[in-house]
Design a protein around this motif. Structure first.
Motif: not given
Length: 554
Positions: A530-545
């Protein structure tokens, strides 16, 4: 055979009732054998023939062939003691009747045989073809008129311009108008200009209309002024509408009428300049010009949108006291106003009163009440009203069904929601994506309903709707709830392939589910994908989860 009463036959011709004679002839015509019409029974009416009677009979005929039969008989009655012959208005009456039933061939034959084809008659054919959308035939008759009249066919020019305007072919109309001016055989009259102005205004070409209006080679009439005022009002340009209105008032024999004032009032109401609208309504009444139902409806609609429903009701009462009857549009405005204020129960009561009065509300009015029933959590009443719409031949909107589906899903009546969704086509309304999404997402939140989800999803895809990010998120959570890890992961990957960002909530549910099953590596993998292919992701929030779930499971 229908016979005239002795009193009618022997009455003084100067005092006899034309309408009574026409009714007697009409009754007789309806008794004749339509496959073998016999003119002999009509001979008793020969002594009474005159143009007014003939025209009256023609206009009374529900069957145009009866009218034509009578007209042909009256053309050469036997006996003919008064030497009756048809006048021009008689030919106009029979032509209008035949063309109103699109009987072009009989009308054409009649006029050609009697040598009565003229510019006026040609124009009637042009308009009739235009009314049925046959522009090609209308133009063909225009060229016939032009050839037959050597170009002196003002009526036909005006008719064909009207056809072009109705068909939204304003550029063709302008070319025809320019050709008319260039050839100079006939000059455009006020009807010509007004038709062109109406066309320009209809297409939103208000500057072209203004230019032609300012360059008119004849004096505008009230219809011309009203056309321009309407054009500016539709554009929301009330300054220029007022300017044309002022110019109209300064023109001899062009007194503003009900249409003029109503157009201005409606324009100001739609611009939310209510005080200006009321100023012109007061001026209207002071000038002795009576407001129409449309005038009151414009004001009442504006009042309701501004939340002044009680004032709108008083205005409706005033309207009734002035001898005007409120209609569906009047009451629909009141309904919408009550709904805007959240007075749902009162709106429902008002709607029921409309039905009791014998009014036939439009689909939009029904939809308003269906949605109100849903707002106050009365799905039974909403369903009942939708069924009533079907029985009355009124087609409900998809927004009504979607409101009902939301209520059913919200109250966990999932079986009824599925049933309603499947019944929609039989009730004259095709489900849209939102219809499917509401029910599918509702089922995903309930355990053990994923087979029904898949069935509905299959139906949805078959009719051409595609899943969006919200639906992917719901499906993922649904499969997690159903303990189906593989389908949940596959859908997550499919969403990424479609460039959709799965919601943080859905991601959290999936990661928590995978980690509880000891599949931390899979959770890490889908995050990286998801991180590599979806540029609109709030990476920090998803990483925290993800980190929180990895710590918990570790």
């Amino acid at each position: 055979m229908a016979m005239l009463s002795r009193s009618v036959i022997h009455s003084n011709p100067q005092n006899r009732e034309i309408s009574a004679l026409a009714s007697s002839i009409t009754s007789l015509l309806q008794t004749l054998n339509p496959t073998n019409l016999n003119s002999a029974p009509l001979n008793q009416f020969s002594p009474f023939l005159e143009p007014e009677l003939v025209i009256n009979v023609i206009k009374k005929q529900p069957n145009p062939y009866h009218a034509l039969f009578f007209f042909n008989w009256a053309s050469n009655p036997n006996p003919n003691p008064n030497n009756y012959s048809h006048t021009h208005p008689c030919y106009v009456a029979i032509t209008d009747l035949l063309l109103s039933h699109f009987l072009f061939s009989p009308a054409s034959s009649l006029l050609q045989n009697s040598q009565k084809l003229s510019d006026l008659m040609y124009s009637k054919f042009i308009k009739a073809y235009g009314d049925m959308g046959d522009v090609k035939s209308a133009v063909s008759w225009f060229h016939k008129a032009k050839n037959a009249e050597n170009g002196r066919c003002l009526f036909s020019y005006n008719a064909v311009l009207g056809v072009y305007v109705k068909a939204n072919q304003i550029s063709v109309a302008k070319n025809c108008f320019d050709q008319m001016v260039y050839e100079g055989v006939v000059r455009p009259d006020v009807s010509t200009y007004t038709t062109m102005l109406r066309g320009f205004c209809k297409m939103g070409m208000i500057e072209d209309a203004r230019k032609m209006f300012d360059e008119m080679a004849c004096k505008p009439n009230s219809v011309t002024y009203n056309t321009m005022i309407s054009g500016f009002c539709k554009k929301g340009d009330m300054d220029n509408a007022r300017m044309i209105f002022t110019r109209m008032k300064g023109t001899e024999n062009c007194v503003p009428n009900t249409v003029t004032y109503t157009t201005l009032i409606d324009g100001y109401c739609k611009k939310d300049e209510f005080d200006e609208a009321m100023k012109y309504m007061k001026e209207m009444m002071a000038s002795g010009c009576k407001p129409s139902v449309l005038t009151y409806n414009a004001v009442i609609y504006s009042m309701c949108l501004r939340g002044k429903v009680d004032e709108a009701k008083k205005m409706m009462t005033k309207m009734r006291l002035n001898g005007l009857k409120d209609n569906v549009a009047t009451n629909s405005s009141i309904l919408k106003g009550l709904c805007v204020l959240g007075r749902s129960e009162e709106a429902v009561k008002h709607f029921k009163e409309m039905i009791k009065k014998g009014m036939k509300p439009e689909a939009k009015t029904y939809d308003v009440i269906v949605i109100e029933y849903c707002k106050i959590k009365k799905p039974e009443e909403a369903i009942s009203l939708l069924k009533e719409m079907k029985s009355r031949g009124v087609k409900p909107s998809v927004s009504s069904f979607n409101a009902l589906l939301r209520v059913l899903v919200g109250t966990a009546e999932l079986d009824r929601a599925i049933s309603t969704l499947k019944q929609m086509p039989r009730m004259g309304c095709s489900p849209n994506f939102m219809s499917y999404s509401t029910v599918i997402c509702g089922l995903c939140m309930a355990k053990g309903r994923m087979q029904e989800v898949e069935d509905l999803l299959s139906d949805m895809l078959r009719v051409g709707h595609r899943r969006d990010a919200t639906m992917y998120s719901c499906l993922i959570m649904g499969y997690c709830k159903n303990e189906d890890d593989d389908k949940a992961v596959n859908l997550f990957n499919e969403a990424i392939d479609e460039k959709y960002v799965v919601s943080l909530e859905s991601f959290s549910v999936l990661v928590r589910h995978l980690c509880s099953k000891g599949k931390e590596a899979v959770a890490e993998k889908i995050f990286k994908e998801m991180n590599s292919r979806c540029c609109a992701v709030d990476v920090g929030s998803y990483r925290k989860v993800l980190d929180e779930q990895l710590v918990t499971s570790g």
